[in-house]
Design an enzyme around this catalytic site. Structure first.
Site, mmCIF file in Angstrom:
data_model
loop_
_atom_site.group_PDB
_atom_site.id
_atom_site.type_symbol
_atom_site.label_atom_id
_atom_site.label_comp_id
_atom_site.label_asym_id
_atom_site.label_seq_id
_atom_site.Cartn_x
_atom_site.Cartn_y
_atom_site.Cartn_z
ATOM 1 N N ASP A 177 0.906 -1.146 0.000
ATOM 2 C CA ASP A 177 0.000 0.000 0.000
ATOM 3 C C ASP A 177 0.942 1.191 0.000
ATOM 4 O O ASP A 177 1.587 1.467 1.019
ATOM 5 C CB ASP A 177 -0.878 0.013 1.252
ATOM 6 N N HIS A 178 1.064 1.874 -1.123
ATOM 7 C CA HIS A 178 2.162 2.836 -1.220
ATOM 8 C C HIS A 178 2.019 4.000 -0.238
ATOM 9 O O HIS A 178 2.981 4.693 0.039
ATOM 10 C CB HIS A 178 2.372 3.315 -2.664
ATOM 11 N N HIS A 187 -5.784 2.959 1.357
ATOM 12 C CA HIS A 187 -4.978 4.089 1.821
ATOM 13 C C HIS A 187 -5.580 4.793 3.045
ATOM 14 O O HIS A 187 -4.897 5.018 4.038
ATOM 15 C CB HIS A 187 -4.790 5.120 0.699
HETATM 16 C C1 BG6 Z 1 -3.610 4.905 -6.137
HETATM 17 C C2 BG6 Z 1 -4.984 5.005 -6.711
HETATM 18 O O1 BG6 Z 1 -3.500 3.783 -5.299
HETATM 19 O O2 BG6 Z 1 -3.311 6.075 -5.397
HETATM 20 C C3 BG6 Z 1 -5.113 6.242 -7.573
HETATM 21 O O3 BG6 Z 1 -5.261 3.854 -7.481
HETATM 22 C C4 BG6 Z 1 -4.699 7.469 -6.802
HETATM 23 O O4 BG6 Z 1 -6.442 6.382 -8.058
HETATM 24 C C5 BG6 Z 1 -3.332 7.270 -6.162
HETATM 25 O O5 BG6 Z 1 -4.662 8.569 -7.695
HETATM 26 C C6 BG6 Z 1 -2.987 8.418 -5.241
HETATM 27 O O6 BG6 Z 1 -1.672 8.289 -4.826
HETATM 28 P P1 BG6 Z 1 -0.798 9.552 -4.433
HETATM 29 O O7 BG6 Z 1 0.479 8.979 -3.952
HETATM 30 O O8 BG6 Z 1 -0.667 10.380 -5.662
HETATM 31 O O9 BG6 Z 1 -1.573 10.264 -3.367
#
Ligand code: BG6
Length: 483
Positions: free
Chosen positions: A177-178, A240
């Site tokens: 989960d980044h 997230h």
């Molecule tokens: C991803 C989603 O996991 O996270 C995207 O699939 C979203 O829809 C993105 O735009 C948002 O990531 P960050 O790091 O740009 O906040």
């Protein structure tokens, strides 16, 4: 300044889907930055594995172009590109067949750290997992990395977990989960558990409510086909936002170790109250004179998929009894901002004039774009003229506080991949966590589907649908400004 980057052990990282979007946009440019910072040892190797018949030189050229396009390398970094590309190899593979597996088996150096990144759709997880074992490639120490979406409901997540655990132990599986790789998200734990200051106040006695906002300016871009089947609830909330909520609400783990942290997060998810239908608002962005609608972007004129969600929920335990958690996320909003705001209660009694004690302390943790924290406090307005109070933010923007240190902050993917190589699962979701998160989101999604719920419309560039404002106004509270 002495670099704080500690090289990881030599490794072979095999990327299935090595020519795909994620690999070209995130994984390879991220690895290149780690290489430039000195973290990737010279004998480490990255092996792209995909269907195309590219060969090593062809793959290196593809990644050279990807880094130029998505990596924004500096001149200093560009000078190291050749050396990085030399550490790239490629194998053309038929994931569902036999082609390429023997070649891969011969290529992988089993005496090093081995990590297999499944940068492919979940429909292929089982094929890769079982072939890694039938071809005798994966060792008991090998790690596998899988991306979200990890299922689309509890049932599919369970079956993915079953597919993976048939071949690998849980301590070999790294579910990304980044958001957990973002610097400020980890800082949340440092702030909570590295300071005495906050813990005594971190409960229902002192906290009025908590807001978690992840607002995006981008729409669904070229991902309409995927997104239209997911929506904001599956795409952002189940993973997230849920992870952010866990880190705020969890009890202090006994150690900062993977299972201790994940056990506490799991308890939070399991304590989430069932969400009442009138405590959820779904939205979908509408066209303006110059901007297309969600339906245009998703190329589905009858779509009822949500590009926005706001939720009010509670955690049913002693620490959080009665404290509402308001969550919201949406696309094509006014600004890109991700913030967690801890809003403290009003003073029990003010010794000052009534008008001056209205404001509450707010601890705001800004995840992006300007990573940092502010604590809104009340002070005396300087100068003569009696005791006039003003509310000011104690600002700690991390880039200011950390100076040049902030420049070597790796992005989320870079850090998480290095954690895989180090064998540290703390920032990865455990199978039971993912399942518990779906168990909480499934009834909300099912209720929408059962009544063919139509999302509320909001304008591109706004802060979301009106009903989402009402959700919090009804409680006599306001959303934080999206700016
Ligand atoms: C991803 C989603 O996991 O996270 C995207 O699939 C979203 O829809 C993105 O735009 C948002 O990531 P960050 O790091 O740009 O906040």
């Amino acid at each position: 300044m002495v670099s704080r980057v500690i090289p990881v052990d030599p490794f072979d990282l095999i990327i299935f889907g090595g020519t795909g979007d994620l690999a070209r946009r995130k994984i390879l440019p991220g690895l290149f930055r780690r290489f430039c910072s000195g973290q990737m040892p010279p004998n480490a190797r990255i092996i792209g594995a995909a269907r195309a018949n590219l060969g090593q030189a062809g793959y290196q050229e593809m990644i050279r172009a990807a880094i130029a396009e998505f990596g924004a390398p500096t001149d200093v970094e560009n000078a190291q590109l050749g050396a990085f590309l030399a550490q790239l190899n490629y194998v053309a593979i038929d994931i569902r067949g036999d082609g390429g597996w023997a070649e891969l088996a011969a290529m992988v150096r089993k005496n090093l750290v081995n990590a297999y990144y499944f940068s492919v759709g979940p429909g292929l997880f089982g094929d890769i997992a079982s072939r890694l074992n039938t071809w005798g490639i994966a060792t008991p120490e090998a790690r596998i990395v899988v991306e979200k979406p990890f299922g689309r409901d509890l049932e599919s997540a369970k079956s993915l977990n079953a597919i993976l655990s048939a071949q690998f132990d849980e301590n070999q599986i790294y579910r990304i989960d980044h958001y957990l790789g973002k610097e400020t998200v980890q800082n949340l734990m440092a702030v909570r558990f590295g300071n005495l200051l906050f813990e005594p106040l971190w409960n229902a006695q002192y906290i009025d409510h908590i807001q978690i906002t992840v607002a995006e300016i981008v729409g669904v871009g070229g991902r309409g086909a995927y997104y239209d089947k997911s929506g904001a609830m599956r795409d952002m909330v189940q993973n997230h936002l849920m992870q952010l909520l866990c880190l705020i609400a969890m009890e202090p783990p006994s150690h900062f170790d993977p299972d201790a942290v994940r056990d506490e997060k799991l308890k939070v998810i399991r304590s989430l109250a069932k969400v009442e239908p009138h405590h959820v608002v779904r939205g979908q962005y509408d066209a303006t004179a110059t901007m297309p609608s969600y339906r245009d972007d998703a190329e589905n004129p009858r779509s009822f998929t949500e590009s926005y969600v706001a939720i009010k929920t509670h955690i049913e335990n002693w620490r959080w009894a009665g404290v509402p958690f308001y969550l919201r996320t949406g696309k094509k909003l006014k600004a890109r901002t991700s913030e967690i705001a801890i809003v403290f209660k009003k003073l029990p009694h003010s010794i000052f004039e009534k008008s001056s004690d209205e404001k509450q302390n707010v601890l705001s943790i800004q995840l992006q774009p300007n990573e940092g924290m502010t604590l809104d406090v009340t002070i005396k307005e300087p100068g003569p003229g009696g005791m006039r109070l003003i509310h000011v933010p104690l600002d700690m923007t991390f880039a200011d506080a950390l100076g040049e240190h902030s420049e070597d902050t790796p992005d989320a993917y870079e850090r998480l991949i290095m954690d895989v190589i180090r064998g540290d699962q703390t920032l990865f979701m455990r199978g039971d966590e993912v399942e518990a998160a779906w168990k909480w989101t499934d009834p909300i999604i099912n209720a929408w589907e059962n009544r063919n719920d139509v999302p509320k419309i909001y304008d591109v560039g706004s802060v979301g649908p009106e009903d989402a404002m009402a959700l919090i106004h009804r409680d006599g509270r306001r959303w934080r400004e999206v700016k």
